[in-house]
Design a protein around this motif. Structure first.
Motif, short mmCIF file in Angstrom:
data_model
loop_
_atom_site.label_atom_id
_atom_site.label_comp_id
_atom_site.label_asym_id
_atom_site.label_seq_id
_atom_site.Cartn_x
_atom_site.Cartn_y
_atom_site.Cartn_z
N ASP A 273 47.59 41.15 33.58
CA ASP A 273 47.18 40.94 34.97
C ASP A 273 46.34 42.10 35.48
OD1 ASP A 273 48.55 38.55 34.99
OD2 ASP A 273 50.32 39.33 36.04
N ILE A 274 46.76 43.32 35.18
CA ILE A 274 46.01 44.50 35.63
C ILE A 274 44.63 44.54 34.98
CG2 ILE A 274 45.94 47.03 35.52
CD1 ILE A 274 49.02 46.94 35.86
N LEU A 275 44.57 44.26 33.68
CA LEU A 275 43.27 44.26 32.99
C LEU A 275 42.36 43.16 33.51
CD1 LEU A 275 44.40 44.98 29.32
CD2 LEU A 275 43.10 46.49 30.83
N SER A 276 42.91 42.00 33.81
CA SER A 276 42.10 40.90 34.37
C SER A 276 41.52 41.29 35.71
CB SER A 276 42.94 39.64 34.52
OG SER A 276 43.42 39.21 33.28
N GLN A 277 42.32 41.94 36.53
CA GLN A 277 41.83 42.38 37.84
C GLN A 277 40.75 43.44 37.70
OE1 GLN A 277 45.44 43.59 39.77
NE2 GLN A 277 46.13 41.48 40.07
N GLU A 278 40.94 44.38 36.77
CA GLU A 278 39.92 45.41 36.55
C GLU A 278 38.61 44.81 36.05
OE1 GLU A 278 41.59 48.32 33.94
OE2 GLU A 278 42.95 49.11 35.47
N ILE A 279 38.69 43.85 35.15
CA ILE A 279 37.49 43.19 34.63
C ILE A 279 36.78 42.43 35.76
CG2 ILE A 279 36.67 41.32 33.13
CD1 ILE A 279 38.76 42.27 31.10
N ALA A 280 37.54 41.75 36.60
CA ALA A 280 36.93 41.01 37.72
C ALA A 280 36.22 41.96 38.67
CB ALA A 280 38.00 40.21 38.45
N LEU A 281 36.83 43.11 38.95
CA LEU A 281 36.19 44.08 39.85
C LEU A 281 34.91 44.64 39.22
CD1 LEU A 281 39.29 45.99 41.22
CD2 LEU A 281 37.78 44.45 42.49
N LYS A 282 34.94 44.94 37.92
CA LYS A 282 33.75 45.46 37.26
C LYS A 282 32.63 44.43 37.21
CE LYS A 282 35.97 48.99 34.50
NZ LYS A 282 36.32 49.50 33.17
#
Length: 126
Positions: free
Chosen positions: A97-106
């Motif tokens: 979940d954290i990695l998905s959110q970071e990828i979406a922000l990038k």
């Protein structure tokens, strides 16, 4: 404990051992996970080769049959393994979940850098 049950324990341990080695060879299983299964197979062999140990612990715990003690131990070990895997899956889900959110922000930042005019239009229209 009958010789048939002891043979089944050894055969089951051998099957587990061969299956784990096959999965390790194909790199489909981590070494940490395979250690649990190899120790599990070794415990089955010990129970089959040294039945007095099983009789001692079944008498100590007032379990009527040594085979019931073995089934109890197997079930207990599998519950423990299931719990540890549940904790591991929960941690991995949180990381995902954290990695998905970071990828979406990038990706959002990258899109805003490529399309600066459209990004300004979207922020003013809201």
């Amino acid at each position: 404990m009958s010789w048939y049950f002891r043979a089944v324990l050894v055969l089951g341990a051998l099957i587990v051992f061969l299956f784990v080695l096959r999965k390790l060879k194909k790199t489909e299983m981590s070494i940490a996970n395979s250690v649990f299964w190899l120790l599990f197979a070794a415990a089955l062999v010990i129970a089959a080769v040294f039945p007095p140990v099983v009789f001692f612990f079944s008498d100590l715990l007032s379990i009527e049959s040594p085979s019931n003690f073995i089934f109890l131990c197997v079930i207990a070990f599998l519950f423990i393994r299931c719990f540890t895997l549940t904790v591991e899956v929960s941690n991995l889900k949180e990381r995902l979940d954290i990695l998905s959110q970071e990828i979406a922000l990038k990706e959002n930042d990258r899109w805003r850098r490529v399309h600066p005019d459209e990004a300004d239009d979207e922020s003013t229209s809201k």
